[in-house]
Design an enzyme around this catalytic site. Structure first.
Site, short mmCIF file in Angstrom:
data_model
loop_
_atom_site.label_atom_id
_atom_site.label_comp_id
_atom_site.label_asym_id
_atom_site.label_seq_id
_atom_site.Cartn_x
_atom_site.Cartn_y
_atom_site.Cartn_z
N GLU A 71 2.72 5.04 -3.93
CA GLU A 71 2.78 6.00 -5.07
C GLU A 71 4.13 6.68 -5.17
O GLU A 71 4.50 7.01 -6.30
CB GLU A 71 1.66 7.03 -4.93
CG GLU A 71 0.27 6.46 -5.09
CD GLU A 71 -0.15 5.52 -3.96
OE1 GLU A 71 0.27 5.76 -2.83
OE2 GLU A 71 -0.87 4.55 -4.24
N ASP A 91 0.84 -1.20 0.00
CA ASP A 91 0.00 0.00 0.00
C ASP A 91 0.88 1.25 0.00
O ASP A 91 2.09 1.17 0.19
CB ASP A 91 -0.90 -0.05 1.25
CG ASP A 91 -1.98 1.02 1.21
OD1 ASP A 91 -2.29 1.52 0.11
OD2 ASP A 91 -2.51 1.37 2.29
N ASP A 143 -8.95 4.10 -2.51
CA ASP A 143 -9.87 4.54 -1.46
C ASP A 143 -11.14 5.18 -2.02
O ASP A 143 -11.30 6.40 -2.03
CB ASP A 143 -9.14 5.52 -0.52
CG ASP A 143 -8.00 4.84 0.21
OD1 ASP A 143 -7.98 3.60 0.25
OD2 ASP A 143 -7.15 5.56 0.75
#
Ligand code: GLC
Length: 828
Positions: free
Chosen positions: A438, A435, A511
């Site tokens: 980025e 997770d 999300d």
């Protein structure tokens, strides 16, 4: 030399690039950069000029206007790569996206006409117009598939060096656009301006851009013909689909090289498959990863996890995976356990496994700055964390507080990181969820652009490495797990990724929110990901933030059955989301749909194989199924899963029927076997208990009995649902042991079923390839929709007598040995 002194062109061209190595970040000299000549005046937009010559070198052809060079490389019969070097120096060839597939070139023809040079394969020609260096791709029927509106151009990036590089194409009449990964919007991208710059987009909205993934690949379609453009550039890239200038389609980047692949169709399916051949596909996943997965931010302490697991089994709702979000860690330190909440992880994991649950644990890239924490100490001692331009460490806040971040673009760091999973693997964890990669940093959003990266020896700043950071994190995770798990297949999920990410991971759409529009978005985004090479994807079912009501949750589960990755997940501050939290009616429906997922596992697994081995997208948009029908470009709320199931989820509140366009051919209603004629729209009833689902006539759909987790037991026989069609149809069934890489050594079985129906007969043939033998001995054959009464059935020429009919003789049932070659059903 004074920095302002103009450098001579010869000096630039004679500098040899160094061979990159893991240590190259510390060396000096030019490497993998195209340096603007150091004149006093910054270079403003420059366009390629008249072409002077063409020099062939094997499958590469070089064109020059005296200063700049363009390379045209024939990659395969259908793929041509274009690169531009503003000053004649190409960058070293290196790409994180490209898989080392052997692609086929039948022949190359290079010709020169007074007007243009042409380099052609047997399917497509690349023309370079002499007068102004414009490039066009033309098919064998002289149809211009794609052509430059203006020559490629560039502009000096005064702040960071290098160039902005641009390509500008003509918008072809009635052209439409698809692809680009995870954009949260309608499927057709005409009129949009979009970019790739992986972003942590908490609670994103429709049209938010960019999101987490960076897939600079799009498909253009006009006159019923498709092609693709893959702009293999990891800097921030931008795409304009006739938005700013109505007759231009442009793509450009903040740095790096203008390097793109033209991928010929003419069918969209061909383009997607060829993009897959270029950038790879997901290896076969552990079969259990196709089961239902339950996740929630907030599953702690272990008693909570146990309770969830027990409830699934008590209520007989199938489930294979429980996810551990960041709560399992000690102060959010990766690779540690919170011993208060999870005193004996190994035992907990073993107990869960005994009940059929696999644990997937989250890992973030941020490593807590803490001198008493072994991961931080090891990373620091080895110099594995990213640094700023002035050598300071890249520090930023994420869940654990102040963190440093491994440079996953360094092969040594990837090796190290991969090994960190040793303990988790020994504790019994077979899957990791990457997770925040980025990478996300609280406050800053992501790393500042001056952060330096090794970039596999081709060093660069975060401008160059940002878009590949997440992919390299999950790559090192996947590769590390693969080593640690010996020959077992690991399971990985990633939030971010670059083109080619599918080689290492599944993904989810991030999300999202618990709204009806987000359910629709999930359906659109998963189709888009599928056509962007990333089939193994899902959304947070039920919505990550916000509160779904029972109806939305139920509809989302129904649609989720047809997400290759099926997981419920939610934020910690929301109400519970387990299948039993929305009342009895919803629980019952949700159970029946999760059961449907398990019945379809052999089909889903086979569809996965078709993706993994042959690059067919798992979800197929109607635009792809029938590209000649332009109305389909907007029909992005219906898709096929594989090519046999037509899925039309209900995406609006309170709705109990919906209009559905059926592609050509005949389709059976999955629930009541009514047959619908395609190439038209039908209105279909869809009370909450049901979801419109159809089977292509002629299909053979394998089915398992309901199990509480994948491969809970070996079925005694395999059910084959066979749907009569008055024409010829092929279906496939892939089987193997489900959790090793044996299939790479042909330990698998791939069966092809051919069905052929006529007025008075229906014939099913079976062809088998591979060396795996399934443990069941027979098939139970269930035939739907025969237009005649059955007189006799022959299996491999011998008549069989034990036949059952059900539902007023509409369905016939009988058993055959699994090795049959042909079944012939003869009408009375
Ligand atoms: C991020 C992820 C989300 C996860 C949360 C806590 O927001 O996208 O899935 O639950 O972090 O780890």
């Amino acid at each position: 030399m004074h920095p302002d002194e103009p450098r001579k062109q010869e000096e630039l061209t004679t500098i040899e690039p160094e061979t990159p190595s893991g240590d190259a970040i510390e060396t000096t000299g030019l490497q993998h950069v195209d340096v603007p000549p150091n004149t006093l005046i910054p270079i403003t937009k420059q366009y390629l000029k008249e072409v002077e010559q063409m020099i062939p070198k094997g499958n590469r052809f070089y064109f020059s206007d005296g200063r700049s060079e363009v390379e045209v490389k024939i990659v395969s019969d259908e793929i041509i790569r274009i690169r531009m070097a503003p000053n004649g120096d190409f960058l070293d060839e290196f790409s994180y996206a490209i898989d080392d597939q052997k692609l086929h070139i039948t022949r190359i023809d290079a010709i020169t006409t007074p007007e243009y040079f042409s380099v052609a394969t047997n399917t497509v020609a690349c023309r370079i117009y002499k007068k102004d260096f414009r490039i066009a791709f033309v098919d064998r029927h002289e149809v211009v598939m794609n052509e430059d509106a203006s020559p490629m151009h560039w502009e000096e990036h005064a702040e960071f060096g290098g160039y902005y590089v641009y390509a500008s194409k003509k918008y072809q009449d009635y052209e439409h656009f698809f692809g680009l990964g995870d954009k949260p919007m309608n499927l057709d991208l005409l009129g949009k301006r979009l970019q790739t710059w992986g972003t942590d987009a908490y609670s994103f909205e429709r049209e938010t851009d960019p999101l987490y993934k960076n897939i600079p690949f799009y498909i253009g379609i006009h006159h019923g013909l498709s092609y693709g453009i893959f702009f293999d550039n990891t800097f921030r890239t931008q795409f304009d689909f006739a938005s700013q200038v109505h007759d231009h389609v442009s793509f450009w980047s903040d740095g790096g090289e203008m390097q793109y692949y033209y991928i010929h169709g003419p069918h969209m399916m061909d383009v997607v498959k060829r993009y897959g051949e270029l950038t790879g596909s997901h290896p076969m996943p552990p079969k259990w990863a196709l089961g239902f997965q339950m996740s929630r931010w907030g599953y702690f302490p272990e008693s909570k996890v146990k309770e969830i697991a027990a409830t699934f089994r008590e209520k007989k709702i199938p489930c294979d995976v429980i996810h551990f979000d960041i709560d399992y860690m000690d102060g959010y330190r990766c690779f540690t356990w919170n011993k208060k909440y999870f005193p004996n992880p190994k035992k907990l994991i073993a107990d869960l496994l005994q009940k059929g649950f696999k644990v997937v644990a989250i890992i973030d890239p941020g490593i807590k700055v803490d001198d008493n924490y072994w991961v931080f100490k090891e990373g620091s001692a080895n110099g594995y964390f990213c640094r700023r331009s002035d050598d300071y460490f890249m520090e930023g806040n994420v869940w654990p507080g102040r963190c440093q971040f491994p440079d996953f673009t360094n092969p040594k760091v990837r090796e190290w990181w991969g090994g960190l999973f040793k303990e988790l693997v020994e504790q019994g964890i077979p899957g990791i969820w990457c997770d925040m990669n980025e990478p996300a940093v609280f406050g800053l959003g992501t790393f500042p652009l001056d952060v330096r990266h090794n970039y596999d020896g081709y060093r660069g700043s975060h401008r160059k490495a940002h878009n590949v950071y997440g992919m390299q994190m999950v790559r090192s995770t996947y590769e590390g797990l693969k080593k640690l798990m010996k020959n077992k297949r690991p399971f990985t999920i990633t939030r971010s990724g670059y083109a080619g990410m599918q080689r290492y991971s599944s993904t989810w759409t991030g999300d999202n929110k618990a709204t009806w529009d987000h359910l629709r978005l999930a359906v659109q985004m998963l189709q888009r990901l599928s056509m962007s090479g990333v089939s193994f994807a899902g959304s947070d079912i039920g919505g990550f933030t916000g509160e779904p009501d029972g109806e939305l949750y139920t509809r989302w589960i129904q649609a989720g059955v047809f997400s290759p990755f099926m997981r419920v997940h939610s934020a910690g501050d929301t109400r519970e989301r387990e299948p039993w939290t929305f009342g009895e009616r919803c629980e019952k429906i949700v159970r029946s749909f999760i059961e449907l997922r398990y019945k379809l596992i052999p089909y889903i697994y086979s569809v996965f194989w078709e993706n993994s081995r042959y690059h067919f997208p798992m979800l197929r948009s109607l635009a792809m199924v029938e590209q000649e029908n332009t109305a389909n470009y907007a029909r992005d709320d219906v898709f096929t899963f594989g090519d046999k199931l037509l899925v039309a989820p209900v995406l609006d509140q309170g709705v109990t029927s919906r209009e559905i366009y059926f592609p050509k051919g005949l389709w059976y209603n999955f629930w009541n076997f009514t047959v619908y004629e395609g190439n038209q729209t039908h209105n279909i009833e869809a009370p909450l208990e049901s979801m419109p689902l159809f089977v292509k006539a002629g299909a053979v759909v394998p089915e398992y009995p309901v199990m509480q987790f994948v491969d809970e037991h070996v079925p005694d026989e395999l059910l084959l649902n066979i749907y009569y069609a008055p024409y010829h149809v092929n279906s496939f069934l892939f089987e193997d042991n489900g959790d090793t890489f044996g299939y790479e050594q042909e330990i698998y079985s791939e069966k092809k079923f051919e069905t052929q129906g006529n007025e008075k007969s229906f014939v099913i043939r079976q062809f088998t390839e591979g060396m795996f033998t399934p443990r069941y001995e027979s098939y139970r054959i269930k035939i739907y929709g025969l237009p005649f009464l059955v007189a006799r059935i022959f299996v491999d020429g011998k008549e069989i007598k034990t036949i059952k009919t059900v539902k007023g003789k509409k369905i016939i049932l009988f058993d055959v040995v699994k090795g049959f070659e042909s079944i012939e059903i003869v009408g009375a």
